[in-house]
Write an enzyme that holds these catalytic residues in place. Structure first.
Site, PDB file in Angstrom:
ATOM      1  N   LYS A   7       2.198 -12.426 -36.646  1.00 47.76           N
ATOM      2  CA  LYS A   7       2.494 -11.039 -36.286  1.00 47.76           C
ATOM      3  C   LYS A   7       1.212 -10.286 -35.957  1.00 47.76           C
ATOM      4  O   LYS A   7       0.125 -10.628 -36.427  1.00 47.76           O
ATOM      5  CB  LYS A   7       3.218 -10.333 -37.434  1.00 47.76           C
ATOM      6  CG  LYS A   7       4.605 -10.899 -37.727  1.00 47.76           C
ATOM      7  CD  LYS A   7       5.291 -10.140 -38.851  1.00 47.76           C
ATOM      8  CE  LYS A   7       6.684 -10.706 -39.126  1.00 47.76           C
ATOM      9  NZ  LYS A   7       7.385  -9.979 -40.221  1.00 47.76           N
ATOM     10  N   VAL A   8       1.362  -9.231 -35.162  1.00 46.49           N
ATOM     11  CA  VAL A   8       0.248  -8.364 -34.802  1.00 46.49           C
ATOM     12  C   VAL A   8       0.556  -6.958 -35.304  1.00 46.49           C
ATOM     13  O   VAL A   8       1.655  -6.443 -35.098  1.00 46.49           O
ATOM     14  CB  VAL A   8       0.022  -8.342 -33.283  1.00 46.49           C
ATOM     15  CG1 VAL A   8      -1.166  -7.464 -32.944  1.00 46.49           C
ATOM     16  CG2 VAL A   8      -0.190  -9.748 -32.762  1.00 46.49           C
ATOM     17  N   ASP A  15      -5.273 -19.048 -18.171  1.00 55.81           N
ATOM     18  CA  ASP A  15      -4.008 -18.334 -18.343  1.00 55.81           C
ATOM     19  C   ASP A  15      -4.122 -16.913 -17.771  1.00 55.81           C
ATOM     20  O   ASP A  15      -3.776 -15.931 -18.426  1.00 55.81           O
ATOM     21  CB  ASP A  15      -3.606 -18.291 -19.815  1.00 55.81           C
ATOM     22  CG  ASP A  15      -2.118 -18.005 -19.999  1.00 55.81           C
ATOM     23  OD1 ASP A  15      -1.358 -18.180 -19.030  1.00 55.81           O
ATOM     24  OD2 ASP A  15      -1.723 -17.614 -21.113  1.00 55.81           O
ATOM     25  N   VAL A  39       4.997 -10.082 -32.090  1.00 58.67           N
ATOM     26  CA  VAL A  39       5.297 -11.293 -32.867  1.00 58.67           C
ATOM     27  C   VAL A  39       5.208 -12.477 -31.924  1.00 58.67           C
ATOM     28  O   VAL A  39       5.723 -12.425 -30.798  1.00 58.67           O
ATOM     29  CB  VAL A  39       6.700 -11.243 -33.496  1.00 58.67           C
ATOM     30  CG1 VAL A  39       6.964 -12.516 -34.291  1.00 58.67           C
ATOM     31  CG2 VAL A  39       6.859 -10.023 -34.389  1.00 58.67           C
ATOM     32  N   GLY A  40       4.525 -13.517 -32.343  1.00 58.54           N
ATOM     33  CA  GLY A  40       4.404 -14.702 -31.508  1.00 58.54           C
ATOM     34  C   GLY A  40       4.284 -15.944 -32.340  1.00 58.54           C
ATOM     35  O   GLY A  40       4.458 -15.917 -33.554  1.00 58.54           O
ATOM     36  N   GLY A  41       3.966 -17.066 -31.689  1.00 58.43           N
ATOM     37  CA  GLY A  41       3.835 -18.324 -32.399  1.00 58.43           C
ATOM     38  C   GLY A  41       2.698 -18.297 -33.408  1.00 58.43           C
ATOM     39  O   GLY A  41       2.715 -19.013 -34.403  1.00 58.43           O
TER      40      GLY A  41
END
Length: 869
Positions: free
Chosen positions: A541-542, A652, A536-538
């Site tokens: 969801k994955v 990154d 889960v991120g900005g």
């Protein structure tokens, strides 16, 4: 009789007015208010003038024969008062207090602990759990370890719950995992409170979703008077809350400026904000970024907080504009853990006027995935998109609450004391007993709000040069990494023919990627079954999914209403649709129907490199395996830097963005921050600083000028991380060791690098190989980009180091040493160099390496690192 009736009605009326006046002016009078001085029959008054009642003669303690009352042998000078800390109730078996309360009315429960020696008991033996009304507050809790780690003499834990009945039990249970364990408590507060959690909080990353705070049991972690001073419990609107100075939690040296309300300005609470939400002292002071707009646009006002993983946190921002009077004069963006919580925050637009308080709640989930440092980052940055009159931001107060998980748990692990503190303690003269030494830990502010501020203040001072500026880059909302601004909006997929009216992709990217229907995606994820969520991120969801009858894939479902998600979706697909290389993650396709933005990647069998280094139960990698992974990642980055018409800068590079498949082949992933590099007439790209703490190129940060050497610096940190098996940043270490880059360089130059090498590798690295590897990493971390090698040179040196390792039995290396052989590397077909003359400058050309097939064993890093950047 009429006169008496009239007087009585008048008294009732004025009493009603008095009560309404009290509440509306913040003087809340709780119906239930119990302050229990545990382990004593004596009543007393604390430093805030509040009266504590001894529990020995009370009816609150159940089965008093299971406990003993004791006095502390030593009074730490930092204790605010004798009550309730100098007496304690000791439990050798499970025991409870029982309090009469009003069912369904929210109450505070505050637990006070002073880890000292009581009746000859060692404070370090106290491990216990505390639960109430079915909720676990503390589990295997050690007040001694916690106080030591937080450099505090006493601990206060504050919880808020809705009792399910008129009796509220608070139960203490000694841990059965420790010999001679016992439980203790110095003071308990049970106080009814107004419903300060009546409004839901916006879930960060999901603007259409909220979190219901009112239905949760809550722990207060931090309560800060931003830009102001300590506010004692006695000054807090009848709610007995304590507010602390925010400065220990500020990141680096960027403190901004503080100011307070003018004498001729009166703060006026609106009808939508009760005065008990925060006292007048909170809204009377503020912290902003300062008067220089140019400086403000190049940094963030940032706070960092230590939290427990796998919990949802609600961050409450208190605002009150004290200087400006008009809308769009001061507009800023709010970020939580590098995710956009609020765009274009304008306090005047919210409150309607100067000197009118307003507060906003945002919820964020903190996971325990690799790369997640169990920290909560809060950042404010001026909103360039709003074009305000002043590029600045403001904050008056801050509260952070932890919500119970689905099992009713609020307990986290005990903190780990800094080795610096342990060493200092071991060097102290042993003039007192161990228990008294424990009691002499540095006195700090009470409560969870004090947490690890002092430690962070020390640690982060060493990292001012590695600050990260978050936020959107001005003027590049439609940026495409390959085609500059030549974005082509298409209405149909050239593959499926399905409507894609909202497409953000160029026609070439659409034609190169497989288009999945939304029905296919739903079927592959079992209608987005929550049990298949692996991150889960900005962006959203994955999910782990299945396509084509049996192929495992990773499906990243972006939040359509998030501008951050749109940009990342667009950048990732535009980049990966045209790049194919054995050491780059493979993108299978996308779905852009029903306002959905979904990317489909190959599934990664072995996750991220970081998973195999630390914070994992996986067996450690051999040195040869680590070298081969570093070489593979270097090949991928070298290909990005040299394999196209324009240099592609990853921006990154870190161990969570280097993935390994089932054969431990390294794949570079996560191109959401990637940039095309300078052309032949340029030396750099000017851009707002983005990246990850610990890996960020200091020259890039200072000058905001991005080159491929920024990737080289980050990769140097990765090399030392692989060698030492520790995080790039570890604030729990002594300040000189917090940054792996700084500490490894120090050890390398002192000739003691072997001392910090992963113990699993001790005696297994050929000395010549170690020297070549360390020298390469050291060159990558040169302060000036011009002094760093090109990625091709790094790659050559790593391959040479591998030869040294493989020939450590006396054989000679196959290749001879030549530090600047990047041209030969660029022409090596194993690196995809045969395509280095193919351009990405127009839509008619596609860049494909010899690995043009879609590899089926990789996945992107945010599966395992859902916090994002």
């Amino acid at each position: 009789m009429k006169d008496k009736t009239h007087i009585l009605l008048s008294l009732i009326f004025f009493s009603f007015l008095f009560n309404v006046f009290d509440i509306s002016n913040g003087n809340y009078i709780p119906k239930n208010s119990i302050l229990l001085n545990c382990g004593s029959s004596e009543d007393g008054v604390d430093a805030d003038g509040r009266k504590w009642v001894g529990d020995s003669s009370s009816k609150f303690l159940l089965s008093s024969d299971k406990s003993v009352a004791a006095q502390a042998e030593f009074q730490d000078p930092s204790l605010p008062s004798q009550f309730p800390y100098m007496s304690a109730r000791i439990f050798k078996s499970e025991s409870s207090y029982s309090f009469p309360v009003s069912a369904g009315k929210r109450h505070w429960i505050r637990l006070h602990f002073y880890p000292s020696s009581y009746g000859g008991l060692n404070a370090t033996d106290a491990y216990f759990s505390v639960k109430s009304d079915g909720f676990m507050f503390l589990r295997n809790f050690s007040a001694s370890i916690t106080a030591q780690a937080l450099t505090q003499a006493y601990i206060v834990r504050e919880f808020s719950l809705n009792p399910s009945s008129n009796i509220l039990n608070v139960t203490f249970t000694p841990s059965d995992k420790h010999h001679a364990s016992y439980a203790f408590i110095n003071g308990i507060e049970v106080i009814s409170m107004p419903d300060v959690y009546d409004s839901p909080a916006t879930l960060v990353g999901f603007s259409d979703q909220t979190v219901d705070i009112g239905s949760s049991t809550v722990q207060t972690l931090y309560r800060l008077n931003v830009g102001g001073q300590y506010v004692p419990a006695g000054n807090d609107s009848g709610l007995s809350r304590t507010w602390y100075d925010d400065s220990p939690y500020l990141y680096g040296a960027a403190f901004g400026v503080t100011f307070s309300v003018s004498d001729n300005v009166k703060i006026r609470y609106p009808t939508t904000v009760a005065e008990y939400m925060a006292p007048l002292d909170i809204y009377s002071t503020a912290r902003s970024m300062g008067p220089d707009s140019k400086i403000n646009m190049n940094y963030n006002l940032t706070w960092v907080f230590q939290v427990d993983a796998n919990f949802t946190y609600v961050v409450r921002f208190h605002f009150c504009e004290l200087q400006l009077t008009k809308v769009n004069q001061r507009v800023f963006d709010i970020y939580l853990n590098n995710q956009t919580a609020q765009e274009s925050a304008d306090v005047i637009a919210w409150s309607g006027s100067k000197a009118v308080p307003v507060y906003k709640d945002y919820a964020v989930y903190v996971s325990d995935g690799p790369g997640d440092d169990e920290q909560l980052w809060l950042a404010l940055h001026p909103s360039a998109a709003a074009k305000p009159e002043y590029y600045d931001s403001i904050l008056n107060g801050l509260e952070i609450f932890k919500l119970n998980d689905t099992t009713g748990n609020l307990a986290g692990p005990n903190p780990v004391p800094s080795p610096m503190l342990l060493e200092a303690e071991s060097n102290e003269p042993n003039t007192l007993s161990k228990s008294k030494d424990k009691a002499h830990v540095i006195g700090g502010a009470a409560g969870g709000a004090a947490a690890v501020g002092l430690v962070f203040a020390i640690c982060f001072a060493a990292y001012q040069r590695q600050k990260k500026v978050l936020g959107s880059e001005s003027g590049v909302s439609g940026w495409l990494p390959i085609y500059g601004n030549s974005q082509t909006t298409v209405s149909k997929s050239t593959i499926s023919g399905k409507s894609c009216a909202s497409s953000h992709l160029s026609s070439l990217a659409v034609s190169l990627c497989r288009h999945f229907s939304f029905a296919e995606i739903k079927q592959g994820t079992k209608n987005f079954d929550e049990s298949l969520v692996i991150g889960v991120g900005g962006f959203g969801k994955v999910y782990k999914g299945v396509i084509d009858g049996g192929t495992n894939v990773a499906i990243k479902r972006s939040n359509p209403s998030s501008e951050q998600g749109v940009n990342e979706f667009q950048t990732e697909i535009e980049m990966l649709s045209k790049l194919r290389h054995r050491h780059l993650v493979s993108l299978i396709g996308y779905c852009e129907e029903n306002n959905e933005m979904i990317l489909v990647y190959d599934y990664m069998a072995h996750g991220t490199v970081r998973e195999h280094l630390y914070k994992s139960n996986k067996p450690p990698l051999s040195w040869k395996q680590r070298l081969e992974i570093c070489i593979g990642a270097a090949r991928g980055l070298h290909y990005l830097h040299t394999g196209a018409k324009y240099t592609i800068i990853h921006r990154d590079v870190k161990t969570t963005n280097i993935l390994v498949d089932e054969k431990l082949v390294a794949k570079v992933s996560d191109f959401g921050l990637s940039k095309t590099g300078p052309n032949l007439n340029q030396t750099h790209v000017s851009t707002v600083v983005k990246g990850s703490f610990g890996y960020l190129d200091p020259e890039y940060f200072r000058r905001q000028q991005l080159t491929e050497k920024s990737d080289v610096y980050s990769f140097g940190v990765v090399l030392f991380e692989v060698l030492c098996a520790r995080p790039a940043l570890n604030p729990s270490l002594p300040k000189e060791q917090v940054s792996l880059a700084d500490w490894a360089l120090h050890c390398q130059r002192k000739g003691i690098l072997e001392d910090i090498v992963d113990p699993n590798l001790k005696g297994k690295i050929n000395p010549e190989c170690l020297k070549k590897f360390a020298d390469t990493a050291e060159k990558c971390l040169s302060d000036q980009g011009v002094d760093r090698p090109a990625m091709g040179d790094v790659l050559w040196n790593l391959e040479f180091a591998l030869q040294l390792q493989e020939n450590s039995n006396g054989g000679k290396p196959i290749v001879s040493e030549a530090i600047n052989d990047s041209e030969a590397i660029a022409n090596d077909s194993s690196l995809g160099g045969q395509n280095s003359d193919i351009s990405i400058g127009c839509e008619s050309e596609v860049l494909v390496s010899e690995d043009s097939y879609l590899n089926t064993s990789a996945v992107f890093s945010q599966l395992i690192n859902p916090k994002g950047r």
